[in-house]
Design a protein around this motif. Sequence first.
Motif, mmCIF file in Angstrom:
data_model
loop_
_atom_site.group_PDB
_atom_site.id
_atom_site.type_symbol
_atom_site.label_atom_id
_atom_site.label_comp_id
_atom_site.label_asym_id
_atom_site.label_seq_id
_atom_site.Cartn_x
_atom_site.Cartn_y
_atom_site.Cartn_z
ATOM 1 N N VAL A 150 0.842 -1.197 0.000
ATOM 2 C CA VAL A 150 0.000 0.000 0.000
ATOM 3 C C VAL A 150 0.878 1.249 0.000
ATOM 4 C CG1 VAL A 150 -1.715 1.317 1.325
ATOM 5 C CG2 VAL A 150 -1.940 -1.166 1.120
ATOM 6 N N ASP A 151 1.872 1.281 0.877
ATOM 7 C CA ASP A 151 2.748 2.443 0.954
ATOM 8 C C ASP A 151 3.618 2.588 -0.290
ATOM 9 O OD1 ASP A 151 1.626 3.046 3.367
ATOM 10 O OD2 ASP A 151 3.411 2.638 4.573
ATOM 11 N N LEU A 152 4.047 1.482 -0.876
ATOM 12 C CA LEU A 152 4.821 1.554 -2.111
ATOM 13 C C LEU A 152 3.982 2.184 -3.224
ATOM 14 C CD1 LEU A 152 7.314 0.951 -3.863
ATOM 15 C CD2 LEU A 152 6.327 -1.309 -4.294
ATOM 16 N N LEU A 153 2.748 1.744 -3.351
ATOM 17 C CA LEU A 153 1.862 2.308 -4.375
ATOM 18 C C LEU A 153 1.616 3.797 -4.119
ATOM 19 C CD1 LEU A 153 -0.647 -0.659 -4.704
ATOM 20 C CD2 LEU A 153 1.077 0.044 -6.393
ATOM 21 N N LYS A 154 1.400 4.167 -2.860
ATOM 22 C CA LYS A 154 1.214 5.578 -2.513
ATOM 23 C C LYS A 154 2.458 6.390 -2.866
ATOM 24 C CE LYS A 154 -2.053 5.089 1.313
ATOM 25 N NZ LYS A 154 -2.234 5.290 2.771
ATOM 26 N N LEU A 155 3.632 5.866 -2.549
ATOM 27 C CA LEU A 155 4.885 6.555 -2.841
ATOM 28 C C LEU A 155 5.035 6.828 -4.332
ATOM 29 C CD1 LEU A 155 7.613 7.628 -1.772
ATOM 30 C CD2 LEU A 155 8.533 5.335 -2.143
ATOM 31 N N LEU A 156 4.566 5.885 -5.152
ATOM 32 C CA LEU A 156 4.664 6.036 -6.602
ATOM 33 C C LEU A 156 3.510 6.841 -7.188
ATOM 34 C CD1 LEU A 156 5.839 2.418 -7.463
ATOM 35 C CD2 LEU A 156 7.235 4.496 -7.371
ATOM 36 N N GLY A 157 2.589 7.282 -6.341
ATOM 37 C CA GLY A 157 1.449 8.064 -6.800
ATOM 38 C C GLY A 157 0.401 7.228 -7.511
ATOM 39 N N LEU A 158 0.314 5.953 -7.149
ATOM 40 C CA LEU A 158 -0.623 5.036 -7.795
ATOM 41 C C LEU A 158 -1.776 4.693 -6.848
ATOM 42 C CD1 LEU A 158 2.004 2.647 -9.408
ATOM 43 C CD2 LEU A 158 0.861 4.621 -10.441
ATOM 44 N N SER A 180 -3.849 2.766 -4.437
ATOM 45 C CA SER A 180 -3.499 1.714 -3.479
ATOM 46 C C SER A 180 -4.741 1.034 -2.911
ATOM 47 C CB SER A 180 -2.658 2.301 -2.340
ATOM 48 O OG SER A 180 -3.420 3.262 -1.616
ATOM 49 N N SER A 181 -5.882 1.256 -3.531
ATOM 50 C CA SER A 181 -7.128 0.674 -3.024
ATOM 51 C C SER A 181 -7.082 -0.853 -3.079
ATOM 52 C CB SER A 181 -8.314 1.170 -3.849
ATOM 53 O OG SER A 181 -8.251 0.634 -5.169
ATOM 54 N N LEU A 182 -7.954 -1.479 -2.321
ATOM 55 C CA LEU A 182 -8.029 -2.936 -2.312
ATOM 56 C C LEU A 182 -8.324 -3.463 -3.714
ATOM 57 C CD1 LEU A 182 -7.980 -5.630 -0.839
ATOM 58 C CD2 LEU A 182 -10.387 -5.245 -0.219
ATOM 59 N N ASP A 183 -9.218 -2.817 -4.421
ATOM 60 C CA ASP A 183 -9.545 -3.243 -5.782
ATOM 61 C C ASP A 183 -8.301 -3.208 -6.682
ATOM 62 O OD1 ASP A 183 -11.425 -4.030 -7.868
ATOM 63 O OD2 ASP A 183 -11.113 -2.007 -8.671
ATOM 64 N N SER A 184 -7.520 -2.154 -6.574
ATOM 65 C CA SER A 184 -6.295 -2.042 -7.373
ATOM 66 C C SER A 184 -5.291 -3.133 -6.999
ATOM 67 C CB SER A 184 -5.671 -0.656 -7.161
ATOM 68 O OG SER A 184 -4.490 -0.521 -7.903
ATOM 69 N N ARG A 185 -5.169 -3.412 -5.706
ATOM 70 C CA ARG A 185 -4.248 -4.459 -5.262
ATOM 71 C C ARG A 185 -4.712 -5.836 -5.711
ATOM 72 N NH1 ARG A 185 -4.524 -3.985 0.353
ATOM 73 N NH2 ARG A 185 -5.931 -2.218 0.174
ATOM 74 N N LYS A 186 -6.025 -6.051 -5.733
ATOM 75 C CA LYS A 186 -6.554 -7.319 -6.238
ATOM 76 C C LYS A 186 -6.228 -7.474 -7.729
ATOM 77 C CE LYS A 186 -10.369 -8.155 -3.023
ATOM 78 N NZ LYS A 186 -11.837 -8.345 -2.890
ATOM 79 N N LYS A 187 -6.336 -6.378 -8.485
ATOM 80 C CA LYS A 187 -5.991 -6.420 -9.910
ATOM 81 C C LYS A 187 -4.503 -6.712 -10.091
ATOM 82 C CE LYS A 187 -9.675 -3.367 -11.407
ATOM 83 N NZ LYS A 187 -10.032 -2.006 -11.852
ATOM 84 N N LEU A 188 -3.661 -6.082 -9.283
ATOM 85 C CA LEU A 188 -2.220 -6.328 -9.345
ATOM 86 C C LEU A 188 -1.932 -7.791 -9.006
ATOM 87 C CD1 LEU A 188 0.721 -5.366 -9.623
ATOM 88 C CD2 LEU A 188 0.603 -4.612 -7.235
ATOM 89 N N ALA A 189 -2.607 -8.317 -8.004
ATOM 90 C CA ALA A 189 -2.426 -9.724 -7.622
ATOM 91 C C ALA A 189 -2.783 -10.637 -8.791
ATOM 92 C CB ALA A 189 -3.274 -10.055 -6.398
ATOM 93 N N GLY A 190 -3.858 -10.321 -9.492
ATOM 94 C CA GLY A 190 -4.247 -11.106 -10.660
ATOM 95 C C GLY A 190 -3.209 -11.039 -11.765
ATOM 96 N N GLU A 191 -2.673 -9.846 -12.001
ATOM 97 C CA GLU A 191 -1.630 -9.673 -13.026
ATOM 98 C C GLU A 191 -0.399 -10.519 -12.723
ATOM 99 O OE1 GLU A 191 -0.376 -5.625 -13.460
ATOM 100 O OE2 GLU A 191 -2.436 -4.910 -13.718
#
Length: 132
Positions: free
Chosen positions: A75-83, A85-96
């Motif tokens: 979550v913090d890594l995504l925030k740091l990169l300005g991306l 970090s929502s649960l939905d986004s993390r679920k999509k990343l997990a799928g990728e």
Amino acid sequence: MSIFGTILSTIFHRANAATPSAAPADAPATQAAAPSASPEAAAAAAPAAPVDIDAVLTGLAAQNGQNLNWKESIVDLLKLLGLDSSLDSRKKLAGELGYTGDTNDSASMNVWLIKEVRAKLAANGGKVPAGL
């Protein structure tokens, strides 16, 4: 572009911007196109020398006003990169990235994600410290 592709291009773009003397004369046009490139194109555009992931992210963290634990938290890594970090986004990343666990167990998924992102960064030309 995939979420991981955006992570990769953001970090590598920052690394390339930090070392303009090593970039070819046409680098600004290449760097400007990096955020819309595919993950494969971003990896192909990666510099010949490994990108020091820790240095890039530490530099970003120094410029960021928040106290982010990007070394251990996806979550913090995504925030740091300005991306996103929502649960939905993390679920999509997990799928990728091929996560096979239960995406409703966000704690386990997040631990897996940060480790997998670091491994994928290393596999795409990033120099990830052993302690990371």
